[in-house]
Write a protein that holds these residues in place. Structure first.
Motif, PDB file in Angstrom:
ATOM      1  N   LEU A 141     -14.140 -36.350  10.221  1.00 21.36           N
ATOM      2  CA  LEU A 141     -14.754 -35.880  11.466  1.00 21.36           C
ATOM      3  C   LEU A 141     -14.624 -34.384  11.552  1.00 21.36           C
ATOM      4  O   LEU A 141     -13.349 -34.030  11.273  1.00 21.36           O
ATOM      5  CB  LEU A 141     -14.156 -36.860  12.640  1.00 21.36           C
ATOM      6  N   LEU A 142     -15.569 -33.582  11.810  1.00 18.33           N
ATOM      7  CA  LEU A 142     -15.613 -32.154  12.054  1.00 18.33           C
ATOM      8  C   LEU A 142     -16.650 -31.777  13.147  1.00 18.33           C
ATOM      9  O   LEU A 142     -17.805 -31.906  13.106  1.00 18.33           O
ATOM     10  CB  LEU A 142     -16.079 -31.297  10.800  1.00 18.33           C
ATOM     11  N   THR A 143     -15.988 -31.292  14.248  1.00 16.62           N
ATOM     12  CA  THR A 143     -16.857 -31.558  15.667  1.00 16.62           C
ATOM     13  C   THR A 143     -16.429 -30.017  16.336  1.00 16.62           C
ATOM     14  O   THR A 143     -15.391 -29.292  16.000  1.00 16.62           O
ATOM     15  CB  THR A 143     -16.599 -32.623  16.651  1.00 16.62           C
ATOM     16  N   LYS A 144     -17.417 -29.512  17.214  1.00 14.15           N
ATOM     17  CA  LYS A 144     -16.881 -28.291  18.065  1.00 14.15           C
ATOM     18  C   LYS A 144     -17.556 -28.861  19.687  1.00 14.15           C
ATOM     19  O   LYS A 144     -18.463 -29.730  19.715  1.00 14.15           O
ATOM     20  CB  LYS A 144     -17.724 -27.254  17.521  1.00 14.15           C
ATOM     21  N   LYS A 187     -14.421 -21.843  22.100  1.00 12.49           N
ATOM     22  CA  LYS A 187     -15.017 -22.917  21.157  1.00 12.49           C
ATOM     23  C   LYS A 187     -13.917 -24.032  20.642  1.00 12.49           C
ATOM     24  O   LYS A 187     -12.816 -23.359  19.876  1.00 12.49           O
ATOM     25  CB  LYS A 187     -16.054 -22.687  20.037  1.00 12.49           C
ATOM     26  N   VAL A 188     -13.952 -25.046  20.789  1.00 12.66           N
ATOM     27  CA  VAL A 188     -12.883 -25.961  20.415  1.00 12.66           C
ATOM     28  C   VAL A 188     -13.348 -26.526  19.110  1.00 12.66           C
ATOM     29  O   VAL A 188     -14.158 -27.555  19.266  1.00 12.66           O
ATOM     30  CB  VAL A 188     -12.223 -26.969  21.556  1.00 12.66           C
ATOM     31  N   LEU A 189     -12.628 -26.515  18.258  1.00 10.54           N
ATOM     32  CA  LEU A 189     -12.974 -27.193  16.727  1.00 10.54           C
ATOM     33  C   LEU A 189     -11.873 -28.247  16.271  1.00 10.54           C
ATOM     34  O   LEU A 189     -10.893 -28.217  16.753  1.00 10.54           O
ATOM     35  CB  LEU A 189     -13.062 -26.026  15.643  1.00 10.54           C
ATOM     36  N   THR A 190     -12.409 -29.557  16.100  1.00  9.05           N
ATOM     37  CA  THR A 190     -11.610 -30.465  15.750  1.00  9.05           C
ATOM     38  C   THR A 190     -11.976 -31.076  14.217  1.00  9.05           C
ATOM     39  O   THR A 190     -12.951 -31.216  13.911  1.00  9.05           O
ATOM     40  CB  THR A 190     -11.832 -31.869  16.788  1.00  9.05           C
ATOM     41  N   CYS A 191     -10.664 -31.076  13.566  1.00  8.03           N
ATOM     42  CA  CYS A 191     -10.940 -31.498  12.035  1.00  8.03           C
ATOM     43  C   CYS A 191     -10.028 -32.659  11.946  1.00  8.03           C
ATOM     44  O   CYS A 191      -8.915 -32.501  11.986  1.00  8.03           O
ATOM     45  CB  CYS A 191     -10.825 -30.366  10.989  1.00  8.03           C
ATOM     46  N   TYR A 223     -14.838 -23.023   8.034  1.00  9.76           N
ATOM     47  CA  TYR A 223     -14.795 -24.046   7.148  1.00  9.76           C
ATOM     48  C   TYR A 223     -13.523 -24.706   7.321  1.00  9.76           C
ATOM     49  O   TYR A 223     -12.315 -24.032   7.971  1.00  9.76           O
ATOM     50  CB  TYR A 223     -14.382 -23.460   5.591  1.00  9.76           C
ATOM     51  N   CYS A 224     -13.333 -26.079   7.252  1.00  7.23           N
ATOM     52  CA  CYS A 224     -12.050 -26.826   7.368  1.00  7.23           C
ATOM     53  C   CYS A 224     -11.798 -27.235   5.938  1.00  7.23           C
ATOM     54  O   CYS A 224     -12.552 -27.899   5.337  1.00  7.23           O
ATOM     55  CB  CYS A 224     -12.414 -27.688   8.411  1.00  7.23           C
ATOM     56  N   GLN A 266     -10.553 -31.265   0.188  1.00  4.10           N
ATOM     57  CA  GLN A 266     -11.987 -31.169   0.606  1.00  4.10           C
ATOM     58  C   GLN A 266     -12.282 -30.211   1.450  1.00  4.10           C
ATOM     59  O   GLN A 266     -11.328 -29.898   2.446  1.00  4.10           O
ATOM     60  CB  GLN A 266     -12.308 -32.410   0.849  1.00  4.10           C
ATOM     61  N   ILE A 267     -13.483 -29.619   1.395  1.00  2.08           N
ATOM     62  CA  ILE A 267     -13.753 -28.492   2.258  1.00  2.08           C
ATOM     63  C   ILE A 267     -15.275 -28.997   3.101  1.00  2.08           C
ATOM     64  O   ILE A 267     -16.285 -29.435   2.159  1.00  2.08           O
ATOM     65  CB  ILE A 267     -14.028 -27.325   1.580  1.00  2.08           C
TER      66      ILE A 267
END
Length: 558
Positions: free
Chosen positions: A409-412, A421-425, A469-470, A479-480
């Protein structure tokens, strides 16, 4: 004589009437003082001249007199002289009562109207001085009439009646199993009576703990009871039984004590125990102990009297056991997607129950866990519990599922302040993936690493549209993934940009299709041998097509 003369004169002068009342009985206690009422306790008549007590019937028995308004005068010359006194109402006190005082005493009241006589009978009672149970038997043999003992109630008046009790219940003479003989002796000097009662009794087995007493009732009607006695009852052994002294379920490794119980008294002291076909003779004891037993000890056991082998008893013993083997039984490491076979072998003496837990949480199924396609969420500590009655065995293994990390999961989203802006990886893998970002931001939190999953949040304030990029990595791989972040206060700008890109793409496709159609028409024109009208017509269509392509191209550039 002077008194009689005065009485005679009074009779002659006044014509005195002679009157005698019925006899009144009073009871006194031996050795104590007794009041003898002259006029039933009522005051004497007002015209009384004098009161006098005497013994019936002789005049020589004059005891005490009292003239009206004068003190009393003792007339007795014998043993009563120091023991009598009189009250104003005419009652006489008699001290230190003895059995010799059981007589009729007469109170005479001389009045102006005549002579009144009041007869008082004295009865003296005495409780027994002692209540003793003597000549007790040492022991009683079952079924045989034997002397229990002799109970004596000493120095009583009247003679005491003795009653025998067993466990506080009255025993009555029946001439067979209960024989009671009573006798009374009177003391030559005091006249007091001593009652002796002998009990002979045929005992049974139930009398081993029986309590025997004897008793009487005192003058107030209250019971007086001797101290209780018990007896040893002897009888031969008729039955034996075999008991297990160990409590609860027998388990392998326990010590077990067998006890051979005989109902004879005194109890036998020599027994034979039959242990798995072997005879064990035990002397001066009724027990035999087996140590560190195993499952082979299950079976029948017997015991008997050594002197009378026909008297025997048996019992069945069951030794419970529960052995459990688990494979794997320690830590096992597998790759994600692998298969793991878990085998649980149970060897028990009866029906058992199995339950499983994972990381202390109870699993729904009571079957052995199976794994056909391992995932990171399968990792954990598995514990199997097997029970059989009070027996409990616990086995366990730890499953480790390892593999390259994967971003799941990769969200904003827009922060609460409207600027951040809150980013979640989120990623999964084993060993625990390390999460890094391509931008500098404020680290908010990282969730606990559970079931192979971990996630991390950061906040950024982009000054321009950028791609973030996460990267997740562990010892196996990395993994990116990227995500576009807009500088707008709302992420709608990013969504709009995406929509414009889609529309531009569609326009570009339209341009390409139109261009292909134009080339096709041009080639058709060059190869045509039709009239000029047709050529002119083709040129007109070609011109319109070129204008359409140019228009779509300009829209695409916008």
């Amino acid at each position: 004589m002077h008194l009689l003369s005065a009485g005679a004169v009074a009779v002659l002068l006044f014509g005195i009437v002679y009157q005698v009342s019925s006899t009144v009985t009073v009871i006194g206690t031996y050795g104590e003082t007794l009041e003898l009422p002259c006029n039933n306790g009522s005051p004497p008549p007002d015209d009384v001249m004098f009161i006098q007590w005497k013994l019936n019937p002789s005049e020589s028995g004059m005891m005490i007199k009292k003239l009206k308004g004068k003190p009393f005068e003792v007339l007795a010359k014998d043993g009563y002289s120091s023991r009598v006194s009189m009250m104003d109402n005419g009652s006489m006190f008699l001290e230190a009562l003895t059995l010799e005082d059981q007589k009729v005493f007469i109170c005479m009241l001389v009045t102006l109207q005549g002579l009144l006589e009041r007869h008082v009978k004295v009865v003296v009672h005495k409780d027994p001085t002692n209540l003793e149970l003597l000549e007790q038997a040492a022991e009683l043999e079952i079924g045989k009439l034997a002397k229990i003992g002799q109970c004596n109630a000493i120095d009583a008046n009247p003679a005491a009646n003795i009653t025998w009790f067993k466990n506080n219940k009255t025993l009555s003479h029946d001439g067979e199993g209960i024989v009671i003989d009573d006798s009374v002796q009177v003391h030559a000097v005091t006249g007091l009576s001593t009652t002796s009662s002998t009990l002979r009794y045929s005992a049974g087995k139930g009398d081993a703990d029986a309590s025997f007493t004897c008793g009487t009732l005192d003058l107030a009607g209250q019971p007086r009871v001797s101290l209780p006695v018990t007896f040893t009852i002897t009888y031969p052994t008729e039955n034996v039984s075999l008991k297990v002294l160990s409590e609860g379920v027998l388990l392998e490794g326990d010590n077990v004590t067998l006890r051979c119980v005989a109902d004879g008294n005194p109890a036998p002291t020599t027994f034979n125990f039959f242990i798995k076909g072997e005879v064990k003779n035990v002397v001066d004891s009724d027990s035999y102990t087996m140590t560190n037993i195993n499952r082979d000890a299950t079976g029948e056991y017997k015991c008997s009297l050594a002197e009378k082998p026909s008297l025997e008893a048996s019992i069945n013993l069951t030794v419970s056991y529960l052995n459990v083997d688990l494979s794997p039984s320690e830590e096992v490491v597998k790759k994600a997607g692998d298969t793991l076979v878990v085998a649980l072998k149970v060897d028990s003496s009866g029906d058992h129950k199995v339950s499983w837990t994972k990381d202390n949480g109870l699993l729904k199924a009571d079957q052995v866990p199976t794994f056909k396609n391992l995932t990171y969420s399968d990792a954990g500590v598995y514990e199997g519990q097997v029970t059989l009655g009070p027996l409990r065995r616990v086995v366990s293994f730890q499953l480790v599922v390892e593999g390259a990390p994967v971003i799941t999961l990769l969200t904003k989203r827009l922060g609460e302040d409207g600027r951040h802006k809150v980013l979640t990886c989120e990623a999964e893998g084993y060993p625990k993936p390390t999460i890094t970002w391509s931008v500098n931001g404020t680290w908010l939190e990282e969730t606990p690493y559970i079931n192979g999953k971990v996630s991390q949040k950061i906040t950024v304030v982009p000054s321009a549209n950028l791609t973030v990029y996460c990267t997740v990595s562990n010892q196996f791989s990395q993994q990116i993934q990227s995500i576009n972040v807009s500088s707008h206060q709302s992420d709608n700008g990013d969504q709009t940009k995406l929509a414009i890109g889609i529309v531009a793409g569609l326009l570009l496709v339209g341009v390409i299709v139109g261009l292909a159609y134009w080339i096709y028409m041009k080639r058709s024109k060059q190869g045509s041998w039709k009239t000029g009208e047709l050529e002119n017509g083709s040129s007109e269509e070609e011109k319109k097509l070129e204008e359409k392509v140019e228009e779509n191209s300009q829209k695409a550039e916008m």
